[in-house]
Design an enzyme around this catalytic site. Structure first.
Site: not given
Length: 250
Positions: A34, A56, A83, A136, A147, A151, A182
């Protein structure tokens, strides 16, 4: 060196953290990646059999270091879970090129870079890649020009990698989560939005992070040994309803 190892990017929270926990329950070790160093340190510090890697995924040098650090720690890489992602929503006319590139750099470039860098290690274990796309990427929606496009591209990239890496025994699949309960979603979704999602989803609810993790870990496991190039919508049936009006289901 016999214990299986997964790399999970975007592992400090949400679906990535839930996936990490499920892998650990199943006896794997996990390299948690992360770029949020503070959150990553907290999450990794509460778990055993994990390696915290502050990197990154949009940076090629960081991705190379991620693979080397994981190999040095675990001696092998059996699964790569792409992810890590960013979501910047808004009307298409407000999507600047800088915004477009920020979204693409992590959501698409990161998947490409991580898979390419980890491929040799995955060849050695006949491992698996699981890319986290999105509902999406399967159905267009407002406010998601960058976005949603990123995807959709991840879905195609998954199929490309499945076609090219299959001869080496590497399986590549994508999971497309629908609305997931979430902390972030619940903080920004109004009751009106929550009700609308419930009406539009055949199961009439949001999914949980754990439910998405179950699909991810299955696809990464030997139980899915003949599954590759597939796109699984873990969305409560949302994608299957297309643009039909919820009222017409009654």
């Amino acid at each position: 060196m016999t214990q299986k190892c997964a790399i999970v990017t975007g592992a400090a929270r949400g679906i990535g953290l839930a996936t990490t926990d499920l892998f650990l329950e199943q006896g794997w070790q996990v390299a948690m990646v992360d770029r949020d160093e503070s959150e990553l340190s907290t999450a990794a510090g509460q778990r055993e059999n994990v390696l915290a890697i502050h990197r990154d995924v949009s940076n090629p040098q960081d991705v190379g270091a991620m693979v080397r650090e994981t190999k040095g720690w675990a001696g092998r890489i059996d699964a790569l879970i792409n992810n890590a992602g960013v979501a910047e929503f808004g009307p298409y006319e407000d999507c600047t090129f800088d915004m477009w590139r920020r979204v693409m750099a992590t959501n698409l470039d990161g998947v490409f870079l991580c898979t390419q860098e980890a491929a040799d290690e995955l060849k050695a274990t006949k491992g698996a890649v699981v890319n986290i796309a999105s509902i999406s990427g399967l159905r267009a929606s407002t406010l998601r020009v960058a976005y949603g496009t990123s995807k959709a591209a991840v879905i195609q990239l998954t199929k490309q990698h499945a076609a090219e890496l299959g001869e080496f025994g590497i399986r590549c699949n994508a999971v497309c989560p629908g609305p997931v309960r979430t902390k972030l979603a619940m903080a920004v979704h109004s009751q009106e939005i929550i009700d609308a999602y419930h009406d539009a989803i055949p199961l009439n609810r949001y999914g949980s992070e754990r439910e998405i993790a179950e699909v991810i870990c299955f696809l990464a496991s030997d139980r899915a040994s003949y599954v590759t190039g597939q796109v699984v919508a873990a969305d409560g049936g949302f994608e299957s309803t297309g643009v039909g009006l919820p009222a017409l289901r009654n």
